[in-house]
Write an enzyme that holds these catalytic residues in place. Structure first.
Site, short mmCIF file in Angstrom:
data_model
loop_
_atom_site.label_atom_id
_atom_site.label_comp_id
_atom_site.label_asym_id
_atom_site.label_seq_id
_atom_site.Cartn_x
_atom_site.Cartn_y
_atom_site.Cartn_z
N LYS A 1 68.35 69.04 16.28
CA LYS A 1 69.12 69.42 15.10
C LYS A 1 69.47 70.90 15.22
CE LYS A 1 68.82 65.53 12.66
NZ LYS A 1 69.95 64.79 12.07
N LYS B 1 75.54 53.44 12.67
CA LYS B 1 74.39 53.06 11.85
C LYS B 1 74.85 51.92 10.95
CE LYS B 1 72.52 57.78 11.63
NZ LYS B 1 72.55 59.04 10.84
MG MG Z 1 73.43 62.53 12.68
#
Ligand code: MG
Length: 307
Positions: free
Chosen positions: A113, A212
């Site tokens: 991240k 997703k």
């Molecule tokens: Mg992501």
């Protein structure tokens, strides 16, 4: 999540909308998975809650037919490469230690991240420690197009991709970045349906798709996006959102489809849970096994002691 801080949906909200609005219209005896999205079309939003219901109906259908989800999806592999996401930590030393532990566990692909102030130097440290590690970054829309020159510095590190650098509705910004840097631009939050995926791809905003099923409203819409990406030659991979073994089994089956050419955020259950609700997924030579039982195919886990 327990709070609506990553997406608008959150656990208690999903439970409430499911109980009050999503289940009542579905009380029909001849329901099949393909009916769910059309019947719920009048209820706005809540794709993850809708996806959970559609997955349950599809699971029941496939169990009745004795067919695994992987077979139903046309899976081309029986195990999928694992990947792991690493959040922002307190120091570069702590990051290198965290990544080192995950590499030692056998993860072949790591995602870092990033955000302004935590990007080039952390990536440089990890890349210099593991020159051959499959590495990518996810910004969760922390940047704006004004950061384009800064983000170009990431081209030096041989990343698989940069994920969702800008706001989810900024397709023009992503298209501009994709033209300006060498690292492939991947979209996550922007891809909410096959229609938005097609739009993003055609506008040059999306060189890689993170899929997703929950974010796009279910497995059936995920299949449509998979067909689109295969047709357009756009690489894809399966994202993750802290699923239990039930959702993780769905993700493993999706990732076994032909178009999923990059490792997903598919981690062992132990990455997030001390006790999972199913038999835990474990790393096997850097891979997760795709469940082959009927339906979603995850098995009930051992009963926990209540003492
Ligand atoms: Mg992501």
């Amino acid at each position: 999540m327990a709070e609506p801080t990553y997406t608008a949906e959150w656990v208690d909200g999903a439970h409430e909308v499911t109980r009050r609005f999503l289940l009542p219209p579905l009380h029909r005896h001849d329901l099949c998975a393909a009916d769910v999205a059309p019947l719920l079309h009048g209820i706005k939003g809540h794709p993850m809650a809708k996806a959970a219901i559609e997955a349950a109906v599809l699971d029941a259908e496939l169990r009745a037919a004795g067919v695994s989800l992987a077979t139903h999806l046309g899976a081309v592999r029986d195990r999928v490469p694992a990947g792991v996401a690493v959040g922002i930590v307190t120091s570069i030393d702590a990051l290198v230690a965290t990544v080192g532990a995950l590499v030692d566990e056998g993860y072949p692909r790591v995602k870092l991240k990033i955000e302004p102030g935590w990007d080039v130097e952390p990536v440089r440290a990890v890349r210099s420690t593991w020159p051959d590690l499959a590495l990518q970054v996810d910004a969760n829309s922390a940047y704006t197009p004004a950061d384009t020159d800064h983000l170009r510095a990431l081209d030096a590190f041989g990343l698989l991709l940069i994920e969702q650098p800008f706001a989810e509705d900024d397709l023009d910004g992503h298209a501009g970045l994709a033209a300006a840097i060498e690292t492939p631009v991947c979209l996550d939050e922007s891809i909410t349906s096959a229609r938005t995926a097609q739009d993003a791809i055609e506008r040059g905003a999306c060189e890689v798709v993170n899929l997703k099923a929950g974010r796009v409203g279910g497995i059936l819409e995920a299949i449509r996006i998979h067909e689109l990406c295969l047709d357009r030659g756009v690489p894809m991979w399966c994202g993750g959102m802290l699923e239990t073994g039930i959702g993780r089994a769905v993700n493993a089956a999706l990732a076994a489809m032909a178009g999923f050419t990059l490792p997903g955020d598919l981690s062992a259950s132990s990455r997030w849970f001390r006790h999972d609700v199913t038999e835990p997924f474990v790393l096997d030579d850097g891979h997760l096994r795709v469940p082959q039982g009927p339906g979603i195919g995850s098995c009930r886990g051992p009963t926990r002691s209540t003492r």
